[in-house]
Motif scaffolding. Structure first.
Motif, mmCIF file in Angstrom:
data_model
loop_
_atom_site.group_PDB
_atom_site.id
_atom_site.type_symbol
_atom_site.label_atom_id
_atom_site.label_comp_id
_atom_site.label_asym_id
_atom_site.label_seq_id
_atom_site.Cartn_x
_atom_site.Cartn_y
_atom_site.Cartn_z
ATOM 1 N N ILE A 135 0.806 -1.393 -0.115
ATOM 2 C CA ILE A 135 0.065 -0.184 0.082
ATOM 3 C C ILE A 135 0.689 1.246 0.033
ATOM 4 N N ASN A 136 1.938 1.233 0.811
ATOM 5 C CA ASN A 136 2.901 2.315 0.702
ATOM 6 C C ASN A 136 3.536 2.437 -0.466
ATOM 7 N N VAL A 137 3.749 1.560 -1.343
ATOM 8 C CA VAL A 137 4.429 1.676 -2.766
ATOM 9 C C VAL A 137 3.450 2.368 -3.518
ATOM 10 N N MET A 138 2.248 1.724 -3.475
ATOM 11 C CA MET A 138 1.248 2.398 -4.367
ATOM 12 C C MET A 138 0.691 3.856 -4.352
ATOM 13 N N GLU A 139 1.091 4.334 -2.636
ATOM 14 C CA GLU A 139 0.796 5.736 -2.621
ATOM 15 C C GLU A 139 2.187 6.425 -2.972
ATOM 16 N N LYS A 140 3.260 5.926 -2.844
ATOM 17 C CA LYS A 140 4.466 6.853 -3.167
ATOM 18 C C LYS A 140 4.352 6.861 -4.777
ATOM 19 N N LEU A 141 3.834 5.947 -5.628
ATOM 20 C CA LEU A 141 3.617 6.043 -6.941
ATOM 21 C C LEU A 141 2.395 6.972 -7.445
ATOM 22 N N TYR A 142 1.395 7.248 -6.406
ATOM 23 C CA TYR A 142 0.443 8.196 -6.387
ATOM 24 C C TYR A 142 -0.653 7.213 -7.390
ATOM 25 N N PHE A 143 -0.910 6.095 -7.022
ATOM 26 C CA PHE A 143 -1.625 5.066 -7.365
ATOM 27 C C PHE A 143 -2.870 5.348 -6.690
ATOM 28 N N ASP A 144 -4.281 5.187 -7.248
ATOM 29 C CA ASP A 144 -5.288 5.280 -6.163
ATOM 30 C C ASP A 144 -5.602 3.752 -5.834
ATOM 31 N N HIS A 145 -6.080 3.703 -4.468
ATOM 32 C CA HIS A 145 -6.421 2.434 -4.070
ATOM 33 C C HIS A 145 -7.563 2.424 -3.056
ATOM 34 N N VAL A 146 -8.527 1.593 -3.128
ATOM 35 C CA VAL A 146 -9.807 1.682 -2.482
ATOM 36 C C VAL A 146 -10.070 0.408 -1.782
ATOM 37 N N ARG A 147 -10.086 0.169 -0.461
ATOM 38 C CA ARG A 147 -10.363 -1.245 0.167
ATOM 39 C C ARG A 147 -11.680 -1.298 0.066
ATOM 40 N N LEU A 148 -12.095 -2.625 0.509
ATOM 41 C CA LEU A 148 -13.302 -3.116 0.275
ATOM 42 C C LEU A 148 -14.452 -2.300 1.337
ATOM 43 N N GLY A 149 -14.087 -2.063 2.505
ATOM 44 C CA GLY A 149 -14.937 -1.331 3.350
ATOM 45 C C GLY A 149 -15.124 -0.031 2.772
ATOM 46 N N GLN A 150 -14.134 0.944 2.363
ATOM 47 C CA GLN A 150 -14.280 1.929 1.736
ATOM 48 C C GLN A 150 -15.096 2.201 0.595
ATOM 49 N N LEU A 151 -15.012 1.266 -0.119
ATOM 50 C CA LEU A 151 -15.802 0.949 -1.515
ATOM 51 C C LEU A 151 -17.350 1.092 -1.062
ATOM 52 N N ARG A 152 -17.470 0.031 0.087
ATOM 53 C CA ARG A 152 -19.040 0.021 0.200
ATOM 54 C C ARG A 152 -19.399 0.961 0.989
ATOM 55 N N ASP A 153 -18.559 2.027 1.625
ATOM 56 C CA ASP A 153 -19.074 3.163 2.296
ATOM 57 C C ASP A 153 -19.880 4.230 1.158
ATOM 58 N N LYS A 154 -18.823 4.395 0.330
ATOM 59 C CA LYS A 154 -19.167 5.233 -0.741
ATOM 60 C C LYS A 154 -19.039 4.641 -2.131
ATOM 61 N N PHE A 155 -20.176 3.666 -2.487
ATOM 62 C CA PHE A 155 -19.856 2.935 -3.622
ATOM 63 C C PHE A 155 -20.001 3.866 -4.780
ATOM 64 N N LYS A 156 -20.768 4.633 -4.853
ATOM 65 C CA LYS A 156 -20.870 5.631 -6.099
ATOM 66 C C LYS A 156 -19.784 6.429 -6.397
ATOM 67 N N GLU A 157 -18.846 6.490 -5.476
ATOM 68 C CA GLU A 157 -17.618 7.526 -5.583
ATOM 69 C C GLU A 157 -16.501 6.510 -6.401
ATOM 70 N N THR A 158 -16.781 5.433 -6.446
ATOM 71 C CA THR A 158 -15.616 4.739 -7.281
ATOM 72 C C THR A 158 -16.170 4.770 -8.629
ATOM 73 N N GLU A 159 -17.441 5.304 -9.136
ATOM 74 C CA GLU A 159 -17.740 5.355 -10.505
ATOM 75 C C GLU A 159 -16.662 6.270 -11.366
ATOM 76 N N PRO A 160 -16.171 7.443 -10.732
ATOM 77 C CA PRO A 160 -15.222 8.509 -11.406
ATOM 78 C C PRO A 160 -14.010 7.381 -11.579
ATOM 79 N N LEU A 161 -13.723 6.974 -10.715
ATOM 80 C CA LEU A 161 -12.477 6.077 -10.984
ATOM 81 C C LEU A 161 -12.317 5.058 -12.021
ATOM 82 N N ILE A 162 -13.454 4.374 -12.144
ATOM 83 C CA ILE A 162 -13.763 3.618 -13.084
ATOM 84 C C ILE A 162 -13.776 4.160 -14.669
ATOM 85 N N ARG A 163 -14.462 5.319 -14.609
ATOM 86 C CA ARG A 163 -14.778 5.960 -15.885
ATOM 87 C C ARG A 163 -13.492 6.697 -16.372
ATOM 88 N N ASP A 164 -12.345 6.747 -15.718
ATOM 89 C CA ASP A 164 -11.264 7.172 -16.255
ATOM 90 C C ASP A 164 -10.234 6.154 -16.854
#
Length: 383
Positions: A191-220
């Motif tokens: 996870i630290n490596v992904m953050e250093k590379l400025y990669f987005d990452h959304v764990r399962l719980g976060q995705l469930r809390d704001k499911f619709k907010e993942t749509e812009p990530l997928i749309r890109d």
């Protein structure tokens, strides 16, 4: 290129049963004896049997046929399909040869404005899917849905293929997003490596809390890779690395719908099904088939032109007290989706990423006088 030479026909046993006239099977062109004419085709189904990159494989080679059978049974949607099932990709003499076969097929199809749906095989095969973009001379954005982050130092290919993608030279990966990972399955250093590379990452719980907010990530995304292990074992017991926790089948289908509606996305891969681990009714094959069905329906529901200066979009300018002094947003009149404008990089290297997907909540944040986190992340990536 003789694309037919890369494929075996669809298995004969699938046509021993009768499908209703309004079934998916009767609405597409299928590779049986004769290879289908690709003129006018918009989507190509590409079955894959390769299993040499998997940590465990009992019958992965049967996976594409099992998924195909369940898909053929489904009813067609409201719009006429222009889809061809090309059959099963012939595996190479080595695993790397198979990656190259996937690369060549994907490259050919996308060059001819045909979106490939790769299904079956182990998850490491998305490396070949990624390589399909190498000759396009543009930077691409990739989204992966997986319970784990496959960036291990050692082990089978399906444990480290994401690292191969990130380290591949020449590098044409602009951005990477990982959705639905489960923290207890992932080394925090990754996870630290992904953050250093400025990669987005959304764990399962976060995705469930704001499911619709993942749509812009997928749309890109230019390409999406989905490992069935991201779906909970209650719904997908036949995933190669099935997990007790994960996305529900409905959530997985919603992600596929988002991906299908993405005008920018040009390939989709669904991997990690092994019939040996499935239940007696092949539940996982059914889930995978419905996921593909929702992706197809999403594709035929695409509405946006992405021409932000046209009358199809409403432009909103928000003034701020800090730099930047203004933020520009666009809302589609057709779909209701939102985008925000990012200043161009002076070098011009990333000119194609001048307007990025966002959500209405980002616009509301800007109206409060704050800079949305999504805007800041896009700035970091661009510069």
């Amino acid at each position: 290129m003789n694309i037919q030479s890369f494929f075996d026909p669809v298995a004969d046993f699938l046509f021993e049963k009768k499908y209703s006239e309004n079934s998916f099977c009767h609405q597409i062109r299928t590779h049986r004896g004769d290879f289908p004419d690709l003129k006018g085709i918009q989507i190509a189904l590409v079955g894959i049997k390769e299993s040499r990159g998997s940590k465990k494989s009992e019958s992965i080679e049967r996976g594409s046929s099992e998924i195909r059978e369940k898909l053929y049974e489904l009813k067609k949607g409201m719009v006429p399909y222009r889809i061809a099932d090309l059959g099963d990709l012939i595996s190479g003499d080595s695993l790397n040869d198979t990656y190259q076969n996937i690369r060549q097929v994907g490259e050919f199809l996308m060059k001819n404005q045909i979106l490939p749906i790769f299904f079956g095989g182990s998850h490491d095969l998305d490396y070949g899917q990624y390589l399909s973009y190498q000759k396009m001379k543009k930077l691409v954005t990739m989204v992966t849905v997986d319970a784990k982050v496959d960036m291990e130092e050692a082990g089978p290919e399906d444990d480290r293929h994401t690292q191969e993608i990130v380290l591949h030279q020449p590098n044409f990966l602009f951005s990477y997003t990982h959705l639905a990972y489960q923290s207890f399955l992932v080394d925090p250093t990754l996870i630290n490596v992904m953050e250093k590379l400025y990669f987005d990452h959304v764990r399962l719980g976060q995705l469930r809390d704001k499911f619709k907010e993942t749509e812009p990530l997928i749309r890109d995304a230019d390409l999406l890779s989905f490992d069935l292990s991201a779906v909970q074992s209650a719904d997908a017991p036949g995933a190669v690395d099935a997990q007790p926790f994960g996305l529900s089948g409905e959530e997985a289908c919603q992600i596929c719908w988002f991906a299908g509606m993405n005008e920018k996305l040009s390939s989709f891969g669904l991997y990690g099904y092994d019939p040996y681990f499935d239940d007696a009714n092949n539940k996982t094959a059914k889930v995978a088939a419905v996921m593909i069905w929702y992706f197809v329906e999403g594709f035929y529901s695409r509405k946006d032109s992405l021409s932000f200066k046209s009358a199809d979009y409403i432009k909103y300018t928000v003034s701020l007290d800090t730099k930047p002094n203004t933020l520009v947003f666009y809302k589609s009149k057709r779909s209701g989706k939102w985008w925000m404008e990012i200043p161009h990089n002076e070098t011009g290297r990333y000119d194609r990423v001048s307007t990025v997907p966002c959500s209405y909540s980002d616009y509301l944040v800007a109206q409060k006088g704050e800079i949305p986190e999504r805007w800041i992340n896009a700035q970091i990536k661009l510069y």
